[in-house]
Write a protein that holds these residues in place. Structure first.
Motif, short mmCIF file in Angstrom:
data_model
loop_
_atom_site.label_atom_id
_atom_site.label_comp_id
_atom_site.label_asym_id
_atom_site.label_seq_id
_atom_site.Cartn_x
_atom_site.Cartn_y
_atom_site.Cartn_z
N ARG A 166 -32.89 6.79 -12.87
CA ARG A 166 -31.85 7.82 -12.72
C ARG A 166 -30.44 7.22 -12.82
NH1 ARG A 166 -31.82 12.87 -9.91
NH2 ARG A 166 -29.94 13.94 -10.65
N ILE A 167 -30.27 5.97 -12.36
CA ILE A 167 -28.94 5.37 -12.41
C ILE A 167 -28.78 4.48 -13.64
CG2 ILE A 167 -28.64 5.47 -9.92
CD1 ILE A 167 -29.23 2.50 -9.75
N GLY A 168 -29.77 4.55 -14.55
CA GLY A 168 -29.63 3.87 -15.83
C GLY A 168 -29.97 2.40 -15.85
N LEU A 169 -30.77 1.94 -14.85
CA LEU A 169 -31.14 0.52 -14.80
C LEU A 169 -32.60 0.27 -15.19
CD1 LEU A 169 -29.32 -0.69 -11.56
CD2 LEU A 169 -28.59 -0.90 -13.93
N GLY A 170 -33.31 1.30 -15.56
CA GLY A 170 -34.71 1.12 -15.93
C GLY A 170 -35.54 0.70 -14.76
N GLY A 171 -36.75 0.13 -14.97
CA GLY A 171 -37.64 -0.28 -13.90
C GLY A 171 -37.27 -1.59 -13.29
N ALA B 51 -29.60 28.32 -0.38
CA ALA B 51 -29.46 28.87 -1.72
C ALA B 51 -28.08 28.50 -2.26
CB ALA B 51 -29.61 30.39 -1.68
N PRO B 52 -28.01 28.13 -3.54
CA PRO B 52 -26.72 27.81 -4.11
C PRO B 52 -25.90 29.08 -4.30
CG PRO B 52 -28.41 27.76 -5.79
CD PRO B 52 -29.12 28.00 -4.48
N LEU B 53 -24.59 28.97 -4.14
CA LEU B 53 -23.71 30.08 -4.46
C LEU B 53 -23.40 30.05 -5.95
CD1 LEU B 53 -21.24 29.96 -1.44
CD2 LEU B 53 -23.32 31.31 -1.72
N HIS B 54 -22.56 30.95 -6.37
CA HIS B 54 -22.19 30.98 -7.79
C HIS B 54 -21.60 29.64 -8.18
CE1 HIS B 54 -20.17 32.18 -11.51
NE2 HIS B 54 -21.00 33.20 -11.52
N ALA C 21 -33.82 19.92 -1.51
CA ALA C 21 -34.05 19.10 -2.70
C ALA C 21 -34.25 19.98 -3.93
CB ALA C 21 -35.26 18.20 -2.48
N GLU C 22 -34.90 21.11 -3.75
CA GLU C 22 -35.13 22.02 -4.88
C GLU C 22 -33.82 22.46 -5.52
OE1 GLU C 22 -37.40 25.18 -3.25
OE2 GLU C 22 -39.24 23.99 -3.02
N THR C 23 -32.79 22.60 -4.71
CA THR C 23 -31.49 23.02 -5.21
C THR C 23 -30.65 21.86 -5.71
OG1 THR C 23 -31.41 24.93 -3.71
CG2 THR C 23 -29.30 24.12 -4.55
N LEU C 24 -30.69 20.72 -5.01
CA LEU C 24 -29.76 19.63 -5.28
C LEU C 24 -30.25 18.60 -6.29
CD1 LEU C 24 -28.52 19.04 -1.62
CD2 LEU C 24 -27.27 20.17 -3.49
N GLU C 25 -31.56 18.40 -6.41
CA GLU C 25 -32.04 17.36 -7.32
C GLU C 25 -31.67 17.61 -8.78
OE1 GLU C 25 -36.18 16.93 -6.22
OE2 GLU C 25 -35.75 14.99 -5.30
N PRO C 26 -31.58 18.86 -9.24
CA PRO C 26 -31.13 19.07 -10.62
C PRO C 26 -29.66 18.68 -10.82
CG PRO C 26 -32.38 20.97 -9.84
CD PRO C 26 -32.09 20.10 -8.64
N LEU C 27 -28.92 18.49 -9.74
CA LEU C 27 -27.53 18.05 -9.82
C LEU C 27 -27.50 16.52 -9.76
CD1 LEU C 27 -26.05 20.77 -7.44
CD2 LEU C 27 -26.28 20.83 -9.93
N ILE D 212 -29.95 11.27 -1.67
CA ILE D 212 -28.57 10.79 -1.73
C ILE D 212 -27.82 11.45 -2.89
CG2 ILE D 212 -29.26 8.57 -0.74
CD1 ILE D 212 -28.70 7.35 -3.54
N ASN D 213 -26.49 11.51 -2.71
CA ASN D 213 -25.60 12.01 -3.75
C ASN D 213 -25.12 10.81 -4.56
OD1 ASN D 213 -23.59 13.12 -5.31
ND2 ASN D 213 -22.67 14.30 -3.64
N LEU D 214 -25.50 10.74 -5.83
CA LEU D 214 -25.14 9.58 -6.66
C LEU D 214 -23.63 9.45 -6.84
CD1 LEU D 214 -27.90 9.76 -9.41
CD2 LEU D 214 -27.75 8.17 -7.49
N ALA D 215 -22.91 10.54 -6.62
CA ALA D 215 -21.45 10.47 -6.71
C ALA D 215 -20.86 9.59 -5.62
CB ALA D 215 -20.85 11.87 -6.64
#
Length: 238
Positions: free
Chosen positions: A233-238, A124-127, A179-185, A196-199
């Motif tokens: 997601r990374i802006g390169l299209g298909g 669960a995510p914290l504040h 994934a339920e918590t992290l994918e919206p980030l 993976i973390n895109l950062a």
């Protein structure tokens, strides 16, 4: 806890019930079934905590039955006489895989793992101001800064956190839970077993699916079925 037993052989069902009564007298058996199609209906009606599932059955095998529950709200313990199904059982994140004749010791251990998993809180995510995620392990909870997570790797019913400085943390939850918590980030699924973390994305090497290289030096395969969504997601299209 509650259970449903499915095996096309009556003797196998009887033997499993007797062993369960010995090793887990508090477990409530909701139903016993020899027909997979009927078992599907019973599972949806009775909502068991765990399903003991045979593999080879006429008409509909255990894996085909399980595929009808894309997000199963129950745990699965496979029971079979064929060891070659063990890898397939891991791929569908079964709680355990028991070979017939089933050992009471192994049966008790499987139920202990089930009890442990039910008692462990979900991730669960914290504040938001803390920017950390609670990661449950067998020892308790670790609070991990989201920016320190490079990628996550599914390993059966567990998840391996690959952190900065090549540190690793094994969590007692499935990748889907995180994934339920992290994918919206800033996280994206590149494979059914990798998030993976895109950062921390360093390079993408094109291919049928391709490969990503991350800040910790890891190279992670991009599944063909995830490639389009990843590139978008990374802006390169298909």
């Amino acid at each position: 806890m509650t259970a449903l037993l499915l095996d096309d052989e009556r003797l196998a069902l009887d033997a499993l019930r007797v062993k369960l009564q010995r090793v887990a007298p508090d477990l409530r058996i909701l139903a016993e079934c020899q027909e997979p199609a009927r078992a599907e209906t019973l599972i949806r009606q009775l909502h068991p905590d765990v399903v003991f599932l045979d593999v080879e059955m006429p008409g509909l095998d255990g894996f085909s039955l399980l595929s009808r529950f894309p997000e199963p709200p129950f745990e699965v313990i496979f029971t079979t006489a064929y060891s070659e199904y063990a890898v397939s059982a891991l791929r569908v994140s079964a709680l355990d895989f028991l070979l017939k004749p089933i050992s009471e010791t192994e049966l008790r251990a499987a139920l202990d793992r089930l009890a442990q998993k039910r008692q462990t809180p979900k991730a669960a995510p914290l504040h938001a101001q803390f920017n950390k995620i609670a990661v449950p392990s067998l020892k308790g909870l670790s609070f991990v800064p989201v920016q320190d997570i490079v990628w996550l790797e599914a390993e059966s019913n567990y998840t391996i956190f690959h952190l900065l400085n090549r540190q690793k943390l094994v969590a007692s939850r499935t990748l889907r839970d995180f994934a339920e918590t992290l994918e919206p980030l800033q996280f994206v699924r590149v494979h059914r077993s990798s998030l993976i973390n895109l950062a921390h994305l360093v390079e993408y090497v094109r291919g049928e699916g391709g490969t990503v290289r991350l800040a910790d030096g890891s190279e992670v395969e991009v599944a063909r079925g995830e490639k389009k969504a990843f590139l978008e997601r990374i802006g390169l299209g298909g």
